[in-house]
Design a protein around this motif. Structure first.
Motif, PDB file in Angstrom:
ATOM      1  N   CYS A   1     -26.262 -95.376  36.814  1.00  0.00           N
ATOM      2  CA  CYS A   1     -24.934 -94.809  37.039  1.00  0.00           C
ATOM      3  C   CYS A   1     -23.885 -95.898  36.812  1.00  0.00           C
TER       4      CYS A   1
ATOM      5  N   ARG B   1     -25.098 -80.763  38.671  1.00  0.00           N
ATOM      6  CA  ARG B   1     -23.742 -80.204  38.676  1.00  0.00           C
ATOM      7  C   ARG B   1     -22.704 -81.216  38.215  1.00  0.00           C
ATOM      8  N   GLY B   2     -23.096 -82.020  37.228  1.00  0.00           N
ATOM      9  CA  GLY B   2     -22.157 -82.943  36.614  1.00  0.00           C
ATOM     10  C   GLY B   2     -21.744 -84.100  37.476  1.00  0.00           C
ATOM     11  N   ALA B   3     -22.608 -84.516  38.426  1.00  0.00           N
ATOM     12  CA  ALA B   3     -22.259 -85.626  39.319  1.00  0.00           C
ATOM     13  C   ALA B   3     -23.490 -86.489  39.570  1.00  0.00           C
ATOM     14  N   CYS B   4     -23.267 -87.761  39.855  1.00  0.00           N
ATOM     15  CA  CYS B   4     -24.359 -88.677  40.173  1.00  0.00           C
ATOM     16  C   CYS B   4     -25.059 -88.230  41.455  1.00  0.00           C
TER      17      CYS B   4
ATOM     18  N   TYR C   1     -28.020 -82.561  33.795  1.00  0.00           N
ATOM     19  CA  TYR C   1     -26.585 -82.413  34.021  1.00  0.00           C
ATOM     20  C   TYR C   1     -26.291 -81.128  34.794  1.00  0.00           C
TER      21      TYR C   1
ATOM     22  N   ARG D   1     -18.386 -88.296  39.085  1.00  0.00           N
ATOM     23  CA  ARG D   1     -18.456 -87.300  38.036  1.00  0.00           C
ATOM     24  C   ARG D   1     -19.101 -87.871  36.774  1.00  0.00           C
TER      25      ARG D   1
END
Length: 278
Positions: free
Chosen positions: A65, A87-90, A83, A96
């Motif tokens: 990350c 949900r598009g987050a680390c 992804y 994000r």
């Protein structure tokens, strides 16, 4: 016919997702690798000691990350699927993740599928996948850094001449003339613009990229390719200025438009050339 090619197209899609995942790494890391190499060379030329830096390549360090530097688990690295699940987050710091990552993966998969649909499951489609992957990488690197690395453009040019030893996309004579004409056409525009205005209108990487497209597809596609790239580039540039997203003097990278035109020429070059000549 479609049912017979369906397994090959599914395989091409899976391969495209995997290659797209690698292209994300390439787009992010290659400019930084080159910058480190240039800094080391500058230190050597100045006679300064070169600082030992942490190994940085396409393979090391492992994917992590960029916000919290936590190494990614294998299940966080599955193209597109990870992804969506994250949900598009680390998973560790909830930072994000840019939409570009899955978009490059999906774009590469779609291009590979179209290659198989047009040329079937053979050497021509495999070679085309190499061309398409390089064009995607060059487009996004230029978009980020206004740089078209020789490390990609020159091997792409020579590879185009090699595949056309076997006439995969164009006769060898047309490929050689295409490489020469592609380079010299933009080189001429560059110098005419510089003599007229005293400014540089484009980078030398654009010459090499168009030369590579000519080496792959032959000289016949170059007029339509240049015209398409120039028109789309001008329209987007004017739109950005009108919307206040760019100043008149702000340079706009030409590589993404050349790459997009090269993709179109690879798929529909003959039809595009006939239409252009009419």
């Amino acid at each position: 016919m479609l049912s017979e090619s369906a397994p090959a197209m599914v395989l091409a899609a899976v391969l495209g997702l995997a290659v797209g995942s690698f292209l994300n790494v390439l787009v992010h890391r290659l400019p930084r690798m080159l910058e480190r190499a240039w800094q080391a060379q500058a230190c050597e030329l100045r006679g300064e000691p070169v600082t030992e830096a942490e190994v940085y390549s396409l393979w090391r360090p492992a994917s992590h990350c960029p916000t919290c530097a936590t190494p990614l688990r294998w299940r966080d690295n599955v193209p597109v699927v990870s992804y969506l699940l994250l949900r598009g987050a680390c998973a560790h710091c909830a930072a994000r993740i840019g939409m570009r990552y899955p978009l490059i993966e999906i774009l590469t998969a779609l291009l590979f599928v179209v290659a198989v649909a047009l040329w079937g499951a053979g050497w021509q489609a495999i070679a085309a996948m190499g061309l398409l992957a390089c064009l995607v990488a060059l487009a996004f690197i230029d978009l980020d850094t206004q740089l078209l690395p020789d490390m990609l453009t020159l091997p792409l040019l020579w590879l185009g001449l090699f595949v056309n030893l076997f006439g995969l996309f164009a006769p060898l004579t047309d490929a050689v003339v295409g490489a020469m004409a592609g380079y010299l056409s933009l080189w001429s525009v560059y110098w005419l613009f510089k003599l007229a205005t005293g400014k540089e209108g484009m980078g030398h990487g654009d010459f090499k990229l168009l030369a590579a497209i000519g080496a792959w597809l032959g000289w016949q596609v170059l007029p339509a390719t240049i015209f398409l790239a120039a028109v789309v580039g001008a329209l987007i540039g004017l739109a950005r200025i009108a919307l206040g997203r760019a100043a008149r003097e702000q340079p706009i990278p030409f590589g993404p438009f050349l790459s997009a035109a090269g993709v179109i020429a690879a798929f529909w070059g003959e039809a595009l050339t006939r239409y252009y000549l009419r």
